[in-house]
Design a protein around this motif. Structure first.
Motif, short mmCIF file in Angstrom:
data_model
loop_
_atom_site.label_atom_id
_atom_site.label_comp_id
_atom_site.label_asym_id
_atom_site.label_seq_id
_atom_site.Cartn_x
_atom_site.Cartn_y
_atom_site.Cartn_z
N LYS A 1 5.82 9.85 -66.77
CA LYS A 1 5.16 11.01 -66.15
C LYS A 1 4.96 12.13 -67.19
O LYS A 1 3.88 12.73 -67.25
N GLN A 2 5.98 12.38 -68.00
CA GLN A 2 5.87 13.42 -69.03
C GLN A 2 4.82 13.05 -70.07
O GLN A 2 4.02 13.90 -70.48
N LYS A 3 4.78 11.78 -70.47
CA LYS A 3 3.79 11.35 -71.45
C LYS A 3 2.38 11.48 -70.89
O LYS A 3 1.45 11.90 -71.59
N ALA A 4 2.19 11.11 -69.62
CA ALA A 4 0.87 11.22 -69.00
C ALA A 4 0.44 12.68 -68.93
O ALA A 4 -0.74 13.00 -69.17
N LYS A 5 1.37 13.56 -68.62
CA LYS A 5 1.05 14.99 -68.54
C LYS A 5 0.64 15.52 -69.91
O LYS A 5 -0.32 16.29 -70.03
N GLU A 6 1.36 15.10 -70.96
CA GLU A 6 1.02 15.52 -72.32
C GLU A 6 -0.36 15.03 -72.72
O GLU A 6 -1.14 15.77 -73.32
N ARG A 7 -0.69 13.75 -72.40
CA ARG A 7 -2.02 13.21 -72.71
C ARG A 7 -3.11 14.01 -71.99
O ARG A 7 -4.14 14.34 -72.58
N TYR A 8 -2.85 14.30 -70.72
CA TYR A 8 -3.84 15.05 -69.94
C TYR A 8 -4.06 16.45 -70.52
O TYR A 8 -5.20 16.90 -70.63
N MET A 9 -2.96 17.11 -70.91
CA MET A 9 -3.10 18.46 -71.47
C MET A 9 -3.86 18.42 -72.78
O MET A 9 -4.67 19.30 -73.07
N LYS A 10 -3.65 17.39 -73.60
CA LYS A 10 -4.37 17.25 -74.86
C LYS A 10 -5.86 17.08 -74.60
O LYS A 10 -6.69 17.75 -75.22
N LEU A 11 -6.20 16.20 -73.66
CA LEU A 11 -7.61 16.00 -73.32
C LEU A 11 -8.22 17.26 -72.70
O LEU A 11 -9.37 17.59 -72.94
N HIS A 12 -7.42 17.96 -71.92
CA HIS A 12 -7.89 19.18 -71.27
C HIS A 12 -8.22 20.25 -72.30
O HIS A 12 -9.23 20.94 -72.19
N LEU A 13 -7.36 20.37 -73.30
CA LEU A 13 -7.61 21.35 -74.36
C LEU A 13 -8.85 20.99 -75.18
O LEU A 13 -9.55 21.87 -75.69
N ARG B 1 15.12 2.90 -63.58
CA ARG B 1 13.73 3.00 -63.14
C ARG B 1 13.29 4.46 -63.05
O ARG B 1 12.20 4.82 -63.49
N ARG B 2 14.15 5.29 -62.52
CA ARG B 2 13.81 6.71 -62.39
C ARG B 2 13.61 7.36 -63.75
O ARG B 2 12.69 8.16 -63.94
N GLU B 3 14.48 7.02 -64.70
CA GLU B 3 14.35 7.60 -66.04
C GLU B 3 13.05 7.14 -66.70
O GLU B 3 12.36 7.94 -67.33
N ARG B 4 12.73 5.84 -66.57
CA ARG B 4 11.47 5.34 -67.14
C ARG B 4 10.27 6.03 -66.51
O ARG B 4 9.34 6.43 -67.22
N GLU B 5 10.28 6.17 -65.19
CA GLU B 5 9.16 6.83 -64.52
C GLU B 5 9.04 8.28 -64.95
O GLU B 5 7.93 8.79 -65.11
N GLU B 6 10.16 8.97 -65.14
CA GLU B 6 10.14 10.36 -65.57
C GLU B 6 9.52 10.48 -66.96
O GLU B 6 8.70 11.37 -67.21
N ILE B 7 9.89 9.59 -67.86
CA ILE B 7 9.35 9.61 -69.22
C ILE B 7 7.85 9.32 -69.20
O ILE B 7 7.06 9.98 -69.88
#
Length: 169
Positions: free
Chosen positions: A113-125, A105-111
């Motif tokens: 979280k990273q994907k959500a951060k990448e999506r946010y940074m793409k939209l932010h740019l 569960r922790r590994e899935r949540e970490e992955i």
């Protein structure tokens, strides 16, 4: 005799149960016993007759162990612990290396979280997030202020030059 202030003297002759070594059942021994018991139940009285006819000492001692186990209520009710998970050893040939590994569960949540951060940074740019819009608005205001300040400085500079040229004449 009441204990004096030297409490260790009171316990010299007595041993408490807390200090004794604990005896645990060997899991392999338990598995062996359970297997033997299942075989006896599955075969019924056939095995008992064969054991009696063979006359070996080992079989009679096992029979006595089974009889000892089934004293009282244990003989009436057969209970197997559902929480006990038996460890089955796998052979190397049976292992599937290519099978996908289950993530915790922790590994899935970490992955995620990273994907959500990448999506946010793409939209932010791209300037599509609220924070990006606010940043761009602040940048526009700062640019406007700097342009006004530059124009003002240029105007003051021209005025000084004009005054200097008049004073030299």
């Amino acid at each position: 005799m009441p204990c004096s202030h030297l409490s260790f003297v009171c316990f010299l002759g007595k041993k408490g149960h807390k200090g004794r070594g604990k005896q645990f059942s060997n899991p392999e021994e338990i598995d062996r016993q359970m297997k033997a018991q299942r075989e006896l139940e599955a075969n019924g009285g056939v095995e008992k007759e064969e054991e009696k006819s063979s006359g070996s000492d080992d079989s009679s001692s096992e029979e006595e162990d089974v009889n000892k186990k089934k004293s009282g209520v244990e003989g009436l009710i057969e209970i197997e612990n559902p929480n006990r998970i038996s460890q089955k050893s796998k052979k190397v040939t049976e292992l599937d290396v290519n099978a996908p590994k289950e993530l915790s569960r922790r590994e899935r949540e970490e992955i995620e979280k990273q994907k959500a951060k990448e999506r946010y940074m793409k939209l932010h740019l791209e300037g599509k997030t609220d924070q990006a819009r606010a940043d761009l608005a602040r940048l526009a205001i700062i640019k406007k202020q700097r342009e006004d300040a530059q124009k003002k400085r240029d105007g003051l500079k021209k005025e000084k030059e004009a005054e200097d040229s008049k004073s030299k004449r």
